[in-house]
Design a protein around this motif. Structure first.
Motif, PDB file in Angstrom:
ATOM      1  N   MET A   1      -3.262   5.566  -1.582  1.00  0.00           N
ATOM      2  CA  MET A   1      -3.950   6.580  -0.709  1.00  0.00           C
ATOM      3  C   MET A   1      -3.397   7.555  -1.400  1.00  0.00           C
ATOM      4  O   MET A   1      -1.908   8.195  -1.612  1.00  0.00           O
TER       5      MET A   1
ATOM      6  N   TYR B   1     -12.597   7.328   3.627  1.00  0.00           N
ATOM      7  CA  TYR B   1     -11.646   7.628   3.630  1.00  0.00           C
ATOM      8  C   TYR B   1     -10.719   6.772   4.404  1.00  0.00           C
ATOM      9  O   TYR B   1     -11.093   5.731   5.477  1.00  0.00           O
ATOM     10  N   ALA B   2      -9.473   7.308   5.199  1.00  0.00           N
ATOM     11  CA  ALA B   2      -8.576   7.129   6.227  1.00  0.00           C
ATOM     12  C   ALA B   2      -8.012   8.228   6.464  1.00  0.00           C
ATOM     13  O   ALA B   2      -7.662   9.985   6.131  1.00  0.00           O
TER      14      ALA B   2
ATOM     15  N   ARG C   1      -8.366   5.848   0.293  1.00  0.00           N
ATOM     16  CA  ARG C   1      -8.193   5.226   0.302  1.00  0.00           C
ATOM     17  C   ARG C   1      -8.488   3.771  -2.018  1.00  0.00           C
ATOM     18  O   ARG C   1      -9.929   3.791  -1.270  1.00  0.00           O
TER      19      ARG C   1
ATOM     20  N   ASP D   1      -7.586   2.665  10.319  1.00  0.00           N
ATOM     21  CA  ASP D   1      -8.366   2.624   9.218  1.00  0.00           C
ATOM     22  C   ASP D   1      -7.998   2.614   8.001  1.00  0.00           C
ATOM     23  O   ASP D   1      -8.281   1.592   6.872  1.00  0.00           O
ATOM     24  N   LEU D   2      -6.178   1.905   7.865  1.00  0.00           N
ATOM     25  CA  LEU D   2      -6.343   1.635   6.704  1.00  0.00           C
ATOM     26  C   LEU D   2      -6.248  -0.699   7.226  1.00  0.00           C
ATOM     27  O   LEU D   2      -6.019  -0.839   5.862  1.00  0.00           O
TER      28      LEU D   2
ATOM     29  N   TYR E   1       1.118   8.727   9.629  1.00  0.00           N
ATOM     30  CA  TYR E   1       0.741   7.335  10.069  1.00  0.00           C
ATOM     31  C   TYR E   1       1.850   6.466  10.010  1.00  0.00           C
ATOM     32  O   TYR E   1       1.710   4.800  10.169  1.00  0.00           O
TER      33      TYR E   1
ATOM     34  N   PRO F   1       1.001  -1.411  -0.063  1.00  0.00           N
ATOM     35  CA  PRO F   1      -0.213  -0.373   0.133  1.00  0.00           C
ATOM     36  C   PRO F   1       0.712   1.598  -0.326  1.00  0.00           C
ATOM     37  O   PRO F   1       1.875   1.236   0.869  1.00  0.00           O
TER      38      PRO F   1
ATOM     39  N   SER G   1      -8.187   0.983  -4.391  1.00  0.00           N
ATOM     40  CA  SER G   1      -7.994  -0.440  -4.856  1.00  0.00           C
ATOM     41  C   SER G   1      -7.655  -0.861  -5.391  1.00  0.00           C
ATOM     42  O   SER G   1      -7.483  -0.347  -6.542  1.00  0.00           O
TER      43      SER G   1
ATOM     44  N   LEU H   1      -6.393  -2.593  -0.200  1.00  0.00           N
ATOM     45  CA  LEU H   1      -5.437  -1.763   0.244  1.00  0.00           C
ATOM     46  C   LEU H   1      -4.684  -1.425  -1.070  1.00  0.00           C
ATOM     47  O   LEU H   1      -3.710  -2.201  -1.295  1.00  0.00           O
TER      48      LEU H   1
END
Length: 871
Positions: free
Chosen positions: A130, A331-332, A144, A337-338, A97, A78, A146, A127
Motif C-alpha cells: 500500500m 483504495y483503502a 492497494r 478495506d484491507l 490502520y 502486506p 497486489s 494484498l
C-alpha cells in the motif's frame, strides 16, 4: 486472529538467491551480492513470523529499508510504505490502520517493533503493498497493490527499458515514491545492481559515487532537470550512462528535446514515461527513436497495457482510461478495506488526452484542473500556458470564487492579473497573483497546488523575535526562515538548498550560525542538503559540557580569528602574523563550495555577483577614504595600486589583500570560462586545484619569474583551500549500512577517502615552511590549512557563536574600515582601537547589505517591467 502464510509471493523478491554472487547493492561503503541480500531478507522474514500480519515500513534509501521491503514481500506480509523523513506520515498510518508491526532502518539491521502477536486485521490474500497517492503522505487514503501488480509492472518496465544484468541504477528518488520503487523492482527482477544512495543530484558526492560505481542509469522528475542544469550535467563525463528515465509529471518539450539531443551526442537514451501510483508505477513510455517526431507525447502503453479515450461533455478532448495487470485493487481508507479484493478493473486517470495520427497518446490537461468561477469554466493549465507565453513561470489553483496564481520572480503582479482577467473574461477582483521565489513543490518534484491555493489567505508568520529559541529546532518553517532571511528570498521550498538559492561565502556565515543554533548541530554538507532534510531532524541530546561547547564551522572560526589577528597586530595589541594568508586558503575553500557547478554562463554570472559583493563596498569605502585623507591615491579606488602604485611600502598598500583577492578570483573565473578547462575541472575536481597550486608555486621557488604584480604568491594558498574543500567527507569509524565485508574491503575505501586530505596536508607541510622566513608566520599558515583540511567544525563556547558569526561575516568590511579607525586610537589604547575597528566594520557591513539589497530589488523591478509585455 491468525492467518498462516499461504499466499503467492512476489517473484523478484522471493528469488533473489537465483542471481548468485552478482552485485545487488552498491553503496559508498561496500557491495552486497544477491546471495548475501537473500540471506538477510530470509533472516528478517523469519523474524516476522509465520502469521500474516500488517506491516508498516519507514523507508529511506538504505540497505535496511530495502531488506525490510523485500522480506515483507517475499514472506507475504502486506506492507505500507511511508517516508522515513516524514514523521507525520507514520503517525497518520498508525492512527488510521493500527498495523501489527513497525519496521525502521537500524544502522545495519532493520529494527522490528511488534505491536502485538499475530494480527487483528483481515487481509486479502492478493494484498501485497500500500502506497500513498502522490503528495498525500499525511492522508489515510492508500492505493492497494497486489502481488501481480508489482510483478507485472516490473516485468513491463524491464522489457521496454531493456534492463540487463550488467545495469546499475542510482536511486535518485525516494523508495517510498512509486517511481523510485519501480526502479528498484525492475532492476532486481533482471539481476541488475542498485547504486543505493540518498544523495541529491546537486551534491558532488552523488556524481563521484555514480562514476565510481559505474552507474548506467538514473531516474528523474521534471524538477530534477532544473537541478541538472545547475550542476552542469551537460558537461559531465559519465562514460557508463546508458539511459535516463523521466516521469512524475509533464516534461517541457524543449527540455526533452535538448536532453534527447545531448544523449544522442553522448551515447545515451532518454525515456519519457507516464504513470500513476494507482497503476503501480508506469502506464506509457515514449520510445527514444520516436521522440523527435512526437514531442510532448506520453508515447504508447507499456507491454500488457491498453488505453482508450472516453468523451467528456463540453470538452474537445476525452479522459484517458488505462487497463492492464498493473491496475490497483482499489483504495483503502480504513482497516476494513484491507479485506477487499479487486473493486476496479480499469483506471480512470483523470487526465484529458488525445490520440495522434502517429499512434502516440498526448496528455493535454487534467479534469480536476478545471474550476468554475462566476459561471465560467477555467482551465488552470491554460492559465499557466498564458503566463508561460509571457515568459513567466507560474502555477495556478482555484476555488469557486477565486483564481490563485503563484509566479516565480519579481513581476508586476497587477499587470499580470489584468492580463489574465482580460484573457479569461473574469472580473479583476477574482484573480489573485502572488510572487514567490520558487513554485512550491512536493517531495516528488510535482507542483504543490494545495500550497498555491493557501496563498489566497496567507497567515502572517511570527518573526524570529516572537519565536522562543527552544522552538527553533522544531518545524521546517524555522529552517526556511533562516535561509530566506540570510539570502533575502521570499520563499524557500523543501527541495531548495543553500547553494541552489544563490548562497555564497558572504552569506553562509550568518546562515550557518543560525542553523547550528536551530538544529543543535551542523552537518558538514548542510549547504547542499535540501531544506526538507534539514528541518525534520531533532536536536540531539547532549551532555552539560556539550551544551557549553558546540561545534562551529572551521571556516567561520578562521575568518573571525583572522580579522581579529590582523587588526590586533596592526594596532600592536599583540603580534600574530600570517592570518591574512590563512584567509586566502579560506577563500579558496569557500570558492569550491559555492562558486563551482552549473553551466558555464550561469556559473560566470554567479562568480561575477560574488566579485561585485567584494568590489563594490571596497571601492566605495576607498573612494570616501581618498576624499577624507591624503593616505590614498586614485589607483587605490580602482584597485590597481599593485600595478601603478609606488614600489616602496606605504599607506597606498593598505588594501593589498583586497586587490590580490580580486585578482585571484578574476583569474580563476577567466580560466574556468574556457570550456576545455571547465571540463577538466569537473572531471578531476580534486587534482585540478592541486595542479593550480603547483603552478602558483613555480614563482614561489623562482622556477618561473612573472612580472609584478601577479596573484601567484597567494594563488597556491587559495588553490590548497580549494583542494581541501574537494576532498571527500571523512569516513565513519564503523559502517552504518550493515554490509558485511572483509577487513581489507573495509580498509581500502577508508584509505582512499583519507588520501586526498593526506595529500593536501603533505603539500602544505612541504611548501609553507620557509615561505616568509618567519617561523611563527609559517606555523600559523600551516596550522590554518591543516584545520581547514581535517576539521569541518571546531568546539567553541556556545555563547560565542553569534559573536564569531558576526565577526566572520563582517571581516572584509572590518579590514577596510580599520585603516581609518585604529591609527588615532592605538596610541591611547590598542584594545580600544581593535574594538572600535571591529565595530566600524560591523556597522559598514550592515549598511552595505541593506543598500545592495535595495539596489538589487530596484534593478530587478526595472528589468521585469521592461520584459513584461503590456496588456
Amino acid at each position: 486472529m491468525t492467518i498462516e502464510l499461504d499466499v503467492a509471493r512476489v517473484c523478484f523478491a522471493a528469488d533473489l538467491a537465483g542471481h548468485g554472487d552478482r552485485p545487488a547493492v552498491l553503496t559508498a561503503g561496500g557491495t552486497l551480492t544477491y546471495r548475501e541480500l537473500a540471506d538477510r531478507v530470509d533472516d528478517l522474514a523469519a523474524r516476522l513470523g509465520p502469521v500474516r500480519r500488517l506491516v508498516v515500513l519507514e523507508a529511506g534509501n538504505d540497505i535496511d529499508s530495502l531488506v525490510a521491503y523485500l522480506a515483507a514481500l517475499s514472506a507475504g506480509h502486506p506492507l505500507i510504505l511511508v517516508p522515513a523523513d516524514k514523521p507525520a506520515a507514520l503517525e497518520s498510518v498508525l492512527a488510521a490502520y493500527d498495523p501489527d508491526v513497525v519496521l525502521r532502518p537500524g544502522g545495519g539491521e532493520p529494527v522490528l517493533q511488534e505491536r502485538r502477536e499475530g494480527t487483528r486485521h483481515e487481509l486479502h490474500p492478493e494484498l501485497a503493498l500500500m502506497l500513498s497517492t502522490s503528495g498525500s503522505t499525511g492522508s489515510p487514503k492508500l492505493v492497494r497493490l497486489s502481488q501481480e501488480n508489482l510483478q507485472s509492472n516490473a516485468e513491463a518496465i524491464a522489457a521496454y527499458l531493456d534492463i540487463r544484468p550488467g545495469d546499475r541504477a542510482a536511486t535518485t528518488l525516494p523508495m517510498s515514491y512509486c517511481y523510485g520503487l519501480s526502479v528498484i523492482n525492475s532492476h532486481l527482477l533482471r539481476g541488475a545492481a542498485l547504486v543505493l544512495t540518498d544523495l541529491s543530484v546537486v551534491d558532488p558526492c552523488f556524481w563521484e559515487l555514480f562514476r565510481h560505481q559505474r552507474a548506467t542509469t538514473f531516474a528523474a522528475v521534471p524538477y530534477t532537470f532544473e537541478l541538472l542544469e545547475r550542476v552542469g550535467f551537460a558537461d559531465m563525463d559519465l562514460p557508463g550512462l546508458r539511459y535516463l528515465t523521466q516521469a512524475g509529471g509533464r516534461l517541457d518539450p524543449d527540455t526533452a528535446r535538448r536532453y534527447r539531443e545531448l544523449g544522442e551526442r553522448r551515447g545515451w537514451d532518454l525515456f519519457v514515461m507516464y504513470g500513476q501510483t494507482e497503476a503501480t508505477a508506469r502506464m506509457a513510455y515514449l520510445p527514444p527513436r520516436l521522440a523527435a517526431k512526437n514531442p510532448g507525447t506520453i508515447g504508447i502503453p507499456v507491454p500488457g497495457g491498453a488505453f482508450r479515450i472516453d468523451p467528456v461533455p463540453g470538452l474537445p478532448d476525452g479522459e484517458l482510461v488505462y487497463s492492464g495487470p498493473n491496475v490497483m485493487l482499489g483504495y483503502a481508507e480504513r482497516p476494513e478495506d484491507l479485506a477487499l479484493g479487486r473493486v476496479v478493473d480499469e483506471l480512470r486517470t483523470g487526465d484529458l488526452a488525445r490520440l495522434r495520427p502517429s499512434g502516440m497518446y498526448e496528455v493535454v490537461g487534467r479534469l480536476s484542473r478545471f474550476v468554475k468561477i462566476v459561471g465560467l469554466r477555467i482551465d488552470l493549465g491554460q492559465v499557466e500556458k498564458i503566463l508561460a507565453g509571457l515568459g513567466v513561470t507560474a502555477a495556478a489553483a482555484g476555488s469557486d470564487r477565486t483564481l490563485v496564481v503563484a509566479v516565480e520572480g519579481d513581476h508586476d503582479r497587477g499587470l499580470l492579473g489584468k492580463v489574465l482577467a482580460q484573457r479569461l473574461g473574469l472580473p479583476r477582483a477574482a484573480v489573485e497573483v502572488h510572487a514567490v521565489v520558487n513554485i512550491p513543490r512536493l517531495a516528488n518534484g510535482k507542483v504543490d497546488y494545495p500550497a498555491v491555493l493557501t496563498l489566497a489567505t496567507p497567515e502572517p508568520e511570527p518573526t524570529p523575535e516572537q519565536v522562543p529559541e527552544q522552538m527553533l529546532a522544531g518545524p521546517p518553517e524555522n529552517v526556511r526562515t533562516i535561509f530566506a532571511e540570510a539570502l533575502e528570498v521570499d520563499e524557500v521550498r523543501e527541495a531548495d538548498t543553500f547553494v541552489s538559492l544563490g548562497g555564497d561565502s558572504l552569506s553562509y556565515v550568518a546562515a550557518s550560525v543560525r542553523l547550528e543554533r536551530a538544529l543543535g548541530y551542523l552537518p558538514a554538507d548542510w549547504h547542499v542538503t535540501p531544506v526538507g532534510e534539514l528541518a525534520p531532524r531533532a536536536r540531539p541530546s547532549v551532555s552539560r559540557r556539550a551544551r557549553r561547547f558546540a561545534p562551529l564551522e572551521t571556516g567561520v572560526v578562521l575568518r573571525a580569528l583572522g580579522i581579529v589577528a590582523i587588526i590586533g597586530t596592526h594596532a600592536q595589541l599583540f603580534h600574530w602574523p600570517g592570518m591574512a594568508h590563512v584567509l586566502f586558503a579560506v577563500a579558496g575553500f569557500n570558492f569550491a563550495r559555492f562558486q563551482l557547478g552549473g553551466d558555464r554562463l550561469p556559473r560566470l554570472k554567479r562568480q561575477a555577483r560574488s566579485l561585485g559583493r567584494i568590489i563594490v563596498p571596497s571601492v566605495a569605502f576607498i573612494a570616501v577614504a581618498f576624499l577624507l585623507t591624503d593616505r590614498y591615491g586614485p589607483e587605490n579606488i580602482v584597485l590597481l595600486n599593485s600595478f601603478v602604485g609606488p614600489e616602496t611600502w606605504s599607506t597606498r598598500w593598505d588594501f593589498w589583500f583586497v586587490e590580490m583577492l580580486v585578482y585571484v578570483l578574476v583569474s580563476v573565473a577567466a580560466l574556468l570560462a574556457v570550456p576545455r578547462v571547465a571540463r577538466a575541472e569537473r572531471r578531476f575536481p580534486f587534482a585540478f586545484p592541486l595542479v593550480l597550486a603547483g603552478v602558483g608555486l613555480l614563482t614561489r621557488f623562482e622556477i618561473l619569474v612573472l612580472p609584478a604584480p601577479n596573484p601567484a604568491p597567494v594563488l597556491w594558498l587559495f588553490a590548497l583551500g580549494w583542494a581541501a574543500a574537494r576532498a571527500p567527507a571523512l569516513p565513519r569509524p564503523a559502517p552504518a549500512d550493515g554490509v558485511r565485508r572483509s577487513t581489507r574491503s573495509a580498509f581500502v575505501p577508508r584509505l582512499r577517502s583519507l588520501a586526498p586530505r593526506l595529500t593536501v596536508s603533505a603539500f602544505a607541510a612541504l611548501t609553507v615552511p620557509g615561505f616568509f622566513g618567519e617561523p611563527s608566520r609559517d606555523a600559523t599558515i600551516l596550522a590554518g590549512i591543516l584545520l581547514l583540511t581535517w576539521l569541518p567544525a571546531l568546539p567553541v563556547p556556545a555563547g560565542f557563536h553569534r559573536l564569531l558569526g558576526v565577526l566572520a561575516a563582517s571581516s572584509l568590511y572590518a579590514y577596510l574600515t580599520h585603516w581609518l579607525v585604529y591609527p588615532g586610537l592605538a596610541p591611547l589604547s590598542p584594545a580600544l582601537a581593535v574594538a572600535a575597528s571591529l565595530a566600524a566594520g560591523v556597522a559598514y557591513w550592515a549598511l552595505s547589505l541593506r543598500l545592495m539589497a535595495m539596489a538589487s530589488r530596484r534593478i530587478t523591478r526595472i528589468r521585469t517591467r521592461r520584459a513584461t509585455p503590456s496588456a
